[in-house]
Enzyme design. Structure first.
Site, PDB file in Angstrom:
ATOM      1  N   THR A  34     -45.828  83.586 -38.296  1.00 41.83           N
ATOM      2  CA  THR A  34     -45.890  83.152 -38.614  1.00 41.83           C
ATOM      3  C   THR A  34     -46.630  82.140 -37.396  1.00 41.83           C
ATOM      4  O   THR A  34     -47.726  81.684 -38.636  1.00 41.83           O
ATOM      5  CB  THR A  34     -44.187  81.842 -37.968  1.00 41.83           C
ATOM      6  N   VAL A  35     -47.141  82.334 -36.461  1.00 39.13           N
ATOM      7  CA  VAL A  35     -48.402  81.657 -35.514  1.00 39.13           C
ATOM      8  C   VAL A  35     -49.538  82.190 -36.204  1.00 39.13           C
ATOM      9  O   VAL A  35     -50.550  81.410 -36.786  1.00 39.13           O
ATOM     10  CB  VAL A  35     -47.779  82.100 -34.371  1.00 39.13           C
ATOM     11  N   PRO A  55     -49.894  95.511 -38.229  1.00 39.14           N
ATOM     12  CA  PRO A  55     -49.846  96.422 -39.195  1.00 39.14           C
ATOM     13  C   PRO A  55     -48.682  95.941 -40.348  1.00 39.14           C
ATOM     14  O   PRO A  55     -49.001  96.536 -40.955  1.00 39.14           O
ATOM     15  CB  PRO A  55     -48.034  96.982 -37.703  1.00 39.14           C
ATOM     16  N   PRO A 237     -60.925  43.889 -10.485  1.00 43.83           N
ATOM     17  CA  PRO A 237     -61.147  44.750  -8.994  1.00 43.83           C
ATOM     18  C   PRO A 237     -61.423  46.218  -9.079  1.00 43.83           C
ATOM     19  O   PRO A 237     -61.826  46.366  -8.479  1.00 43.83           O
ATOM     20  CB  PRO A 237     -60.197  44.129  -8.359  1.00 43.83           C
ATOM     21  N   ASP A 260     -72.896  45.389 -11.423  1.00 42.72           N
ATOM     22  CA  ASP A 260     -72.650  45.518 -10.057  1.00 42.72           C
ATOM     23  C   ASP A 260     -72.759  46.727  -9.653  1.00 42.72           C
ATOM     24  O   ASP A 260     -71.178  47.941 -10.246  1.00 42.72           O
ATOM     25  CB  ASP A 260     -71.930  44.577 -10.269  1.00 42.72           C
ATOM     26  N   LYS A 282     -76.485  45.639  -5.519  1.00 44.92           N
ATOM     27  CA  LYS A 282     -77.786  45.043  -4.879  1.00 44.92           C
ATOM     28  C   LYS A 282     -77.377  45.288  -2.857  1.00 44.92           C
ATOM     29  O   LYS A 282     -75.524  46.146  -2.862  1.00 44.92           O
ATOM     30  CB  LYS A 282     -77.561  43.379  -3.770  1.00 44.92           C
ATOM     31  N   ASP A 315     -64.637  38.493 -10.501  1.00 41.07           N
ATOM     32  CA  ASP A 315     -65.026  37.514 -11.740  1.00 41.07           C
ATOM     33  C   ASP A 315     -66.155  36.476 -10.948  1.00 41.07           C
ATOM     34  O   ASP A 315     -66.600  37.192  -9.518  1.00 41.07           O
ATOM     35  CB  ASP A 315     -63.571  35.868 -11.435  1.00 41.07           C
ATOM     36  N   VAL A 318     -66.163  33.258  -8.849  1.00 42.90           N
ATOM     37  CA  VAL A 318     -65.669  33.333  -7.324  1.00 42.90           C
ATOM     38  C   VAL A 318     -66.536  34.199  -6.383  1.00 42.90           C
ATOM     39  O   VAL A 318     -66.875  35.758  -6.738  1.00 42.90           O
ATOM     40  CB  VAL A 318     -64.469  34.446  -7.376  1.00 42.90           C
ATOM     41  N   THR A 343     -60.076  38.032  -9.935  1.00 43.04           N
ATOM     42  CA  THR A 343     -61.088  37.924  -8.570  1.00 43.04           C
ATOM     43  C   THR A 343     -59.733  38.902  -7.671  1.00 43.04           C
ATOM     44  O   THR A 343     -59.058  38.953  -7.975  1.00 43.04           O
ATOM     45  CB  THR A 343     -61.340  36.430  -8.409  1.00 43.04           C
ATOM     46  N   ALA A 344     -60.732  39.394  -6.792  1.00 44.82           N
ATOM     47  CA  ALA A 344     -60.116  40.806  -5.466  1.00 44.82           C
ATOM     48  C   ALA A 344     -58.796  39.752  -4.918  1.00 44.82           C
ATOM     49  O   ALA A 344     -57.745  40.577  -5.085  1.00 44.82           O
ATOM     50  CB  ALA A 344     -61.284  40.675  -4.701  1.00 44.82           C
ATOM     51  N   MET A 395     -65.853  39.564   2.519  1.00 43.31           N
ATOM     52  CA  MET A 395     -66.033  40.259   3.090  1.00 43.31           C
ATOM     53  C   MET A 395     -66.812  41.358   3.744  1.00 43.31           C
ATOM     54  O   MET A 395     -65.642  42.249   3.580  1.00 43.31           O
ATOM     55  CB  MET A 395     -65.881  39.191   5.256  1.00 43.31           C
TER      56      MET A 395
HETATM   57  N1  SAH Z   1     -66.645  38.441  -7.867  1.00 42.32           N
HETATM   58  C1  SAH Z   1     -65.997  39.255  -6.479  1.00 42.32           C
HETATM   59  C2  SAH Z   1     -65.993  39.301  -5.257  1.00 42.32           C
HETATM   60  C3  SAH Z   1     -67.921  39.353  -4.754  1.00 42.32           C
HETATM   61  S1  SAH Z   1     -67.553  39.358  -3.565  1.00 42.32           S
HETATM   62  C4  SAH Z   1     -64.657  38.459  -7.199  1.00 42.32           C
HETATM   63  O1  SAH Z   1     -64.165  37.575  -8.057  1.00 42.32           O
HETATM   64  O2  SAH Z   1     -64.040  39.496  -6.689  1.00 42.32           O
HETATM   65  C5  SAH Z   1     -67.494  41.142  -2.623  1.00 42.32           C
HETATM   66  C6  SAH Z   1     -66.221  41.439  -2.287  1.00 42.32           C
HETATM   67  O3  SAH Z   1     -65.098  41.006  -2.685  1.00 42.32           O
HETATM   68  C7  SAH Z   1     -66.038  42.338  -1.503  1.00 42.32           C
HETATM   69  O4  SAH Z   1     -66.561  42.726  -0.292  1.00 42.32           O
HETATM   70  C8  SAH Z   1     -64.744  42.275  -1.069  1.00 42.32           C
HETATM   71  O5  SAH Z   1     -64.234  41.485  -0.442  1.00 42.32           O
HETATM   72  C9  SAH Z   1     -63.664  41.844  -2.093  1.00 42.32           C
HETATM   73  N2  SAH Z   1     -63.355  42.247  -2.961  1.00 42.32           N
HETATM   74  C10 SAH Z   1     -63.686  42.980  -4.538  1.00 42.32           C
HETATM   75  N3  SAH Z   1     -63.585  43.612  -5.101  1.00 42.32           N
HETATM   76  C11 SAH Z   1     -62.462  44.255  -4.309  1.00 42.32           C
HETATM   77  C12 SAH Z   1     -61.285  45.352  -4.132  1.00 42.32           C
HETATM   78  N4  SAH Z   1     -61.116  46.822  -5.302  1.00 42.32           N
HETATM   79  N5  SAH Z   1     -60.848  45.669  -2.859  1.00 42.32           N
HETATM   80  C13 SAH Z   1     -60.867  44.599  -1.937  1.00 42.32           C
HETATM   81  N6  SAH Z   1     -62.269  43.624  -2.186  1.00 42.32           N
HETATM   82  C14 SAH Z   1     -62.440  43.558  -3.113  1.00 42.32           C
END
Ligand code: SAH
Length: 484
Positions: A34-35, A55, A237, A260, A282, A315, A318, A343-344, A395
């Site tokens: 069958t296969v 066969p 994120p 980015d 950057k 975002d 932000v 945003t993060a 940061m």
């Molecule tokens: N526009 C971005 C922020 C850009 S500044 C936003 O809204 O999230 C970049 C910083 O965002 C990083 O240095 C870190 O502190 C933070 N960040 C972005 N993505 C991240 C992730 N997946 N986990 C932890 N920190 C994150």
């Protein structure tokens, strides 16, 4: 996908997908059950000249041989059965025979599939979803055939039967479409309009004539002049599940994507395949030059009539310099839209189990950046050190000593909890927790890398009990350092 964990070497060997034109070409199927029948039938549907060696044949195969639809080679497998064949499929229930076919094929550099034996095969037959000329082939490389099958079933229910009709229609009209839109960009836009328009819907309703008429109307319709535009899009994120529907749509329509470095590979995989991708990550210390280049790229491409997506991590408004980019576009009179992203701060908090506000602990939350070396002197430390609030600090990983010292200096308790979320929402997410007094030390111990978000406030301690994603939060020295 690529996991650092050592696994079955066969399973991790990457395969290259191809669709083979077997029309009029000889294919050997070894086996008479069958296969073998299933394989012979599928091969015949693809137009192959099927030679079945065994066969004895089962009744259906025997009937096919009788009618001359297949050629029967009786007896035990012999390598000369492979003469003139382009491909062989070993479909017997005897491993020894199957392996003999595989070996004989290997010696002749002929592709051989051994049914249900990825190890012995040089070519694997994928699970398929057929919609006329449109075919979706799924393979797990032999690692998880059941998963491939499951996916196939899901796709079967999702891909309407009329897709085959649509593919046929586009195939018939191909030359006319090319003649009407000789340029790739214009052709692409036509297809976008067409596929989002009425034709697919009419075909779904099986109104073929109306579909043909609508197609002709669209083909000859006045082409809307293609004005370039820029969509400033938040990619979130990292986890592609956190993209908005609008972001996905815009990414699918883009001609050019300026992204980015923070945008994850998983998100980039959802971008339209033939869009031009330009990474505009950057370099530290080189912000201004690159920002000017980004502006120039947006203006150039949008000016040339392209749909540009400026894709940013998190975002765009932000800490993303989205405002500056829009000002440039506005001054140049270029159409734009903004698609927000997660945003993060929100994503990292969610994926670490840290509610940013909480009735018992925090009534407000501040999004702060401490990215630039000189900028922390302009921060309002008094305000940042206030109780009953949460800080979400975007940061670099440097400067944490100074950051915690400043907060404590201005009155925040040294025992205030923190959580650092590194690679938030991604497969390699890590969460490190502790208190302000040992913030920098913990970050160093765990060798925290960018991107990382710092959350300061009582709510950070909740990560211990509310974490749900990835590994539980880390505290103290990591195991390797402790052992050393
Ligand atoms: N526009 C971005 C922020 C850009 S500044 C936003 O809204 O999230 C970049 C910083 O965002 C990083 O240095 C870190 O502190 C933070 N960040 C972005 N993505 C991240 C992730 N997946 N986990 C932890 N920190 C994150």
């Amino acid at each position: 996908m690529s996991s650092p964990v050592a696994s079955d070497p066969q399973a991790s060997r990457p395969l290259f997908p191809v669709f083979a034109d077997l029309h009029g070409r000889t294919v050997l199927v070894v086996g008479g059950g069958t296969v073998a029948l299933r394989k012979a039938t599928a091969l015949r549907e693809a137009g192959a000249r099927v030679r079945v060696g065994a066969p004895a044949l089962n009744a259906e195969l025997a009937a096919l041989a009788e009618r001359g639809d297949i050629e029967h080679l009786p007896g035990e497998f012999a390598p000369h059965w492979l003469d003139d064949a382009w491909l062989a499929i070993a479909a017997t229930d005897d491993d020894v025979v199957n392996r003999a076919v595989a070996e004989a094929g290997e010696a002749r550099r002929l592709w051989v599939n051994v049914v249900d034996d990825a190890q012995a095969s040089t070519v694997q037959i994928p699970a398929r979803v057929d919609r006329g000329p449109l075919q979706v082939a799924i393979s797990s490389g032999g690692a998880a055939p059941m998963l491939a099958r499951h996916l196939r079933e899901t796709l079967e229910t999702q891909l309407d039967a009329s897709l085959g009709e649509l593919a046929n229609l586009l195939g018939r009209e191909r030359t006319r479409i090319r003649a009407r839109f000789p340029q790739l960009g214009a052709r692409r836009r036509f297809f976008d309009r067409l596929l989002r328009g009425k034709v697919p819907a009419l075909l779904r309703k099986r109104q073929h004539l109306a579909a043909e008429r609508e197609f002709a109307a669209q083909l000859h319709a006045e082409v809307p002049s293609s004005r370039g535009s820029v969509a400033l899009v938040g990619a979130g994120p990292g986890d592609p599940g956190l993209l908005t529907l609008r972001a996905l749509r815009v990414l699918n329509e883009a001609d050019v994507i300026l992204h980015d470095r923070l945008v994850s590979d998983e998100v980039m995989q959802l971008v339209r395949r033939d869009a031009q991708r330009i990474e505009v990550g950057k370099q530290a210390g080189n912000h201004h030059a690159t920002q000017a280049q980004i502006h120039a790229l947006m203006l150039d491409h949008a000016g040339a009539g392209k749909r540009v997506v400026r894709l940013k991590g998190g975002d765009p408004f932000v800490f993303g310099r989205g405002g500056e980019e829009l000002e440039v576009l506005r001054d140049a009179g270029i159409d734009f839209e903004v698609v927000p992203g997660i945003t993060a701060a929100l994503a990292c908090a969610a994926y670490a189990g840290v509610p940013l506000t909480h009735r018992d602990h925090a009534q407000s939350v501040r999004l702060v950046t401490a990215h630039c070396k000189d900028s922390d002197d302009t921060l309002d430390w008094q305000a940042l050190a206030q109780e009953r609030q949460t800080l979400a600090v975007y940061m670099g990983v440097a400067g944490l000593d100074r950051f915690s010292a400043r907060l404590i200096e201005h009155g925040r308790a040294a025992s205030t909890p923190f959580a650092i979320v590194e690679n938030g929402s991604r497969a390699n997410q890590r969460v490190i927790v502790g208190t302000l007094s040992d913030l920098a030390q913990r970050a160093r111990e765990h060798d925290v890398q960018s991107p990382a978000l710092l959350i300061v406030g009582e709510v950070a301690a909740l990560a211990d009990t509310l974490h749900w994603f990835g590994a539980p939060p880390l505290r103290g020295a990591p195991a390797i350092a402790a052992a050393a």
